[in-house]
Motif scaffolding. Structure first.
Motif, mmCIF file in Angstrom:
data_model
loop_
_atom_site.group_PDB
_atom_site.id
_atom_site.type_symbol
_atom_site.label_atom_id
_atom_site.label_comp_id
_atom_site.label_asym_id
_atom_site.label_seq_id
_atom_site.Cartn_x
_atom_site.Cartn_y
_atom_site.Cartn_z
ATOM 1 N N ALA A 152 0.817 -1.216 0.000
ATOM 2 C CA ALA A 152 0.000 0.000 0.000
ATOM 3 C C ALA A 152 0.849 1.264 0.000
ATOM 4 O O ALA A 152 0.326 2.356 -0.236
ATOM 5 N N ARG A 153 2.168 1.119 0.214
ATOM 6 C CA ARG A 153 3.035 2.293 0.306
ATOM 7 C C ARG A 153 4.162 2.326 -0.718
ATOM 8 O O ARG A 153 4.705 3.399 -0.991
ATOM 9 N N ASP A 154 4.505 1.172 -1.287
ATOM 10 C CA ASP A 154 5.531 1.186 -2.329
ATOM 11 C C ASP A 154 5.009 1.986 -3.522
ATOM 12 O O ASP A 154 3.845 1.903 -3.901
ATOM 13 N N HIS A 159 -0.885 2.895 -5.875
ATOM 14 C CA HIS A 159 -2.038 3.414 -6.615
ATOM 15 C C HIS A 159 -3.182 2.406 -6.684
ATOM 16 O O HIS A 159 -4.290 2.756 -7.071
ATOM 17 N N PHE A 160 -2.893 1.154 -6.317
ATOM 18 C CA PHE A 160 -3.924 0.124 -6.358
ATOM 19 C C PHE A 160 -4.535 -0.119 -4.979
ATOM 20 O O PHE A 160 -5.164 -1.141 -4.752
ATOM 21 N N HIS A 161 -4.329 0.812 -4.068
ATOM 22 C CA HIS A 161 -4.865 0.696 -2.720
ATOM 23 C C HIS A 161 -5.454 2.042 -2.305
ATOM 24 O O HIS A 161 -4.892 3.090 -2.616
ATOM 25 N N TRP A 162 -6.557 2.011 -1.626
ATOM 26 C CA TRP A 162 -7.103 3.260 -1.111
ATOM 27 C C TRP A 162 -7.888 2.993 0.165
ATOM 28 O O TRP A 162 -8.168 1.849 0.519
ATOM 29 N N ARG A 164 -11.376 3.930 2.241
ATOM 30 C CA ARG A 164 -12.722 4.492 2.241
ATOM 31 C C ARG A 164 -13.241 4.469 3.678
ATOM 32 O O ARG A 164 -13.600 3.415 4.194
ATOM 33 N N GLY A 165 -13.273 5.633 4.294
ATOM 34 C CA GLY A 165 -13.667 5.691 5.689
ATOM 35 C C GLY A 165 -12.676 4.934 6.540
ATOM 36 O O GLY A 165 -11.478 5.220 6.521
ATOM 37 N N ASP A 166 -13.165 3.951 7.276
ATOM 38 C CA ASP A 166 -12.281 3.139 8.113
ATOM 39 C C ASP A 166 -11.826 1.873 7.415
ATOM 40 O O ASP A 166 -11.106 1.060 7.985
ATOM 41 N N GLU A 167 -12.234 1.688 6.151
ATOM 42 C CA GLU A 167 -11.942 0.447 5.453
ATOM 43 C C GLU A 167 -10.838 0.642 4.415
ATOM 44 O O GLU A 167 -10.914 1.522 3.560
ATOM 45 N N ASN A 168 -9.805 -0.197 4.501
ATOM 46 C CA ASN A 168 -8.745 -0.199 3.502
ATOM 47 C C ASN A 168 -9.085 -1.184 2.395
ATOM 48 O O ASN A 168 -9.567 -2.287 2.665
ATOM 49 N N THR A 169 -8.859 -0.788 1.161
ATOM 50 C CA THR A 169 -9.119 -1.649 0.017
ATOM 51 C C THR A 169 -7.806 -1.959 -0.689
ATOM 52 O O THR A 169 -7.082 -1.051 -1.086
ATOM 53 N N TYR A 170 -7.505 -3.243 -0.826
ATOM 54 C CA TYR A 170 -6.281 -3.683 -1.482
ATOM 55 C C TYR A 170 -6.673 -4.591 -2.641
ATOM 56 O O TYR A 170 -7.320 -5.606 -2.431
ATOM 57 N N PHE A 171 -6.292 -4.237 -3.854
ATOM 58 C CA PHE A 171 -6.694 -5.089 -4.960
ATOM 59 C C PHE A 171 -5.566 -5.455 -5.914
ATOM 60 O O PHE A 171 -5.808 -6.093 -6.930
ATOM 61 N N SER A 172 -4.340 -5.079 -5.622
ATOM 62 C CA SER A 172 -3.225 -5.551 -6.441
ATOM 63 C C SER A 172 -1.912 -5.303 -5.705
ATOM 64 O O SER A 172 -1.496 -4.150 -5.596
ATOM 65 N N PRO A 173 -1.249 -6.332 -5.205
ATOM 66 C CA PRO A 173 -1.692 -7.716 -5.212
ATOM 67 C C PRO A 173 -2.749 -7.977 -4.143
ATOM 68 O O PRO A 173 -2.897 -7.206 -3.200
#
Length: 327
Positions: A152-154, A159-162, A164-173
Motif C-alpha cells: 500500500a506504500r511502495d 495506486h492500487f490501494h485506497w 474508504r472511511g475506516d476500510e482499507n481496500t487492497y486489490f493488487s496484489p
C-alpha cells in the motif's frame, strides 16, 4: 542536472547519518526503521532496479530462438526480493518463454527476513518492478498485515490501494489470509479470482506443499516453483506428510525430495528445468511451454552438475527416517 545530483548526495549523506545513529542505539523501534525503507522514499531515480532488470531481459530476449538449459538459468540467478537467486532465474525463464498473463500466485510468504517490512518472496520483484498482478496467500495475520502495509506504500503499487472511511481496500496484489490445504486449494484459487493460466505459481508453506500441488486442479500455471529437501539427493522419492512429527537433526529445506517432485510434476505435465544455486527451490515449466525453449533436466543431472552440491562429501547426504514415506 548537477543540482539534482547535489541534492541526491545530500539525501544519501543524511540517510547514512540517520542509519548510523540508529545502529548505535541498543534498540530500534518499527517507527524508526521505516525511514530506512527506500521503497517508501521518492527520489529522482525511483525505478533504477527495474530499468537494469529490463535491460538485462532485453539481452536475453535476443536468444529467444535458441534452446537454453539449466546451467544458463542458474548463471542468470540474482536476488532482489527473493531469499536467494530465484528472481534472476525467473526473469531468464520468462525472457525465453515470454510473459503471458503476468499473473503470479504465491502460497506462503512473509516479511521475517526484513527489518523494514519488505516481503521476502518470489513474486514481489515481478509485482514491484515488472507490473505483474497476483495473489499471495499466507496463514499468519500479522504477516498479511505487514505485506498489505508494504504494497500500500511502495510507489509501484500504492495506486492500487485506497482507504474508504475506516476500510482499507487492497486489490493488487491481493493478500489472502488463509490456511491452505489440499481440500481447499481449488476453492481458494477460484474465490480469489485467480485466472486459469497464471504465468507463475510458488508453493512454500513448510508443510503440505506436495499434497496441495497434488490436489490442485483449478489452474494450469506456466511455471511452478517448489521447495525440496536436497539432502536426499536423487536417491529417495519420498515426502513427509506431517512435519510436526519430524525430530529435526538438520536444517530441513522441504517436505519432499526432488525425485518426488519430479514424479508428481511429470504426471501433471511439467518439465524440471532448473534448481537454484542454494539447492532449495526447483523450477518446473509446463511441458508444452518449455518444448523447444528450455531443455529438460534430470534429477541426477541437477545434482551431478551443480557447482556446490556435486562436490559435497558423502556424509552430507542422508537416508530418510520413519517420518518420510515413498511415493
Amino acid at each position: 542536472m548537477l543540482e539534482k545530483v547535489v541534492i541526491l548526495l545530500q539525501n544519501m549523506e543524511e540517510r547514512q547519518q540517520h542509519l548510523e545513529k540508529l545502529l548505535n542505539q541498543k534498540t530500534m523501534t518499527p517507527a524508526e526503521l521505516v525511514p530506512l525503507n527506500h521503497h517508501f522514499t521518492r527520489n529522482f531515480l525511483p525505478n533504477d532496479s527495474a530499468a537494469v532488470q529490463k535491460n538485462l531481459m532485453a539481452t536475453w530476449v535476443l536468444e529467444h530462438s535458441t534452446c537454453i538449459g539449466h546451467k544458463q538459468l542458474m548463471e542468470s540467478g540474482f536476488r532482489v526480493f527473493s531469499q536467494n537467486d530465484e528472481d534472476g532465474i525467473l526473469l531468464r525463464i520468462f525472457s525465453h518463454i515470454g510473459q503471458g498473463s503476468r499473473f503470479a500466485i504465491e502460497i506462503g510468504s512473509n516479511c521475517n527476513g526484513s527489518d523494514v517490512g519488505i516481503p521476502e518472496n518470489v513474486s514481489t520483484n515481478l509485482i514491484i518492478n515488472h507490473g505483474w498482478h497476483g495473489v499471495i496467500m499466507e496463514l499468519d495475520p500479522e504477516e498479511c498485515s505487514r505485506m498489505r502495509y508494504f504494497f500500500a506504500r511502495d510507489h509501484s503499487t500504492r495506486h492500487f490501494h485506497w482507504k474508504r472511511g475506516d476500510e482499507n481496500t487492497y486489490f493488487s496484489p491481493i493478500i489472502v489470509e488463509a490456511r491452505v490445504s489440499p481440500e481447499n486449494i481449488d476453492d481458494l484459487l477460484t474465490g480469489s479470482n485467480c485466472i486459469h493460466e497464471p504465468d507463475l505459481m510458488v508453493i512454500d508453506i513448510d508443510g503440505n506443499d506436495y499434497a496441495v500441488m497434488q490436489g490442485m486442479t483449478a489452474i494450469k500455471p506456466r511455471v511452478v516453483v517448489v521447495e525440496f529437501e536436497k539432502r536426499f539427493r536423487d536417491r529417495h522419492t519420498v515426502i513427509q506428510s506431517n512435519r510436526e512429527d519430524f525430530s529435526r537433526h538438520w536444517e530441513q529445506s522441504g517436505t519432499a525430495s526432488l525425485p518426488a517432485w519430479e514424479k508428481l510434476m511429470k504426471q501433471k505435465g511439467y518439465t524440471l528445468c532448473a534448481i537454484n544455486s542454494s539447492g532449495f527451490n526447483a523450477f518446473f515449466v509446463r511441458s508444452d511451454v518449455a518444448e523447444g525453449r528450455i531443455s529438460p533436466l534430470t534429477v541426477a543431472e541437477a545434482f551431478d552438475t551443480h557447482p556446490n552440491l556435486a562436490h559435497l562429501e558423502e556424509n552430507f547426504w542422508l537416508v530418510p527416517d520413519d517420518t518420510w514415506h515413498t511415493v
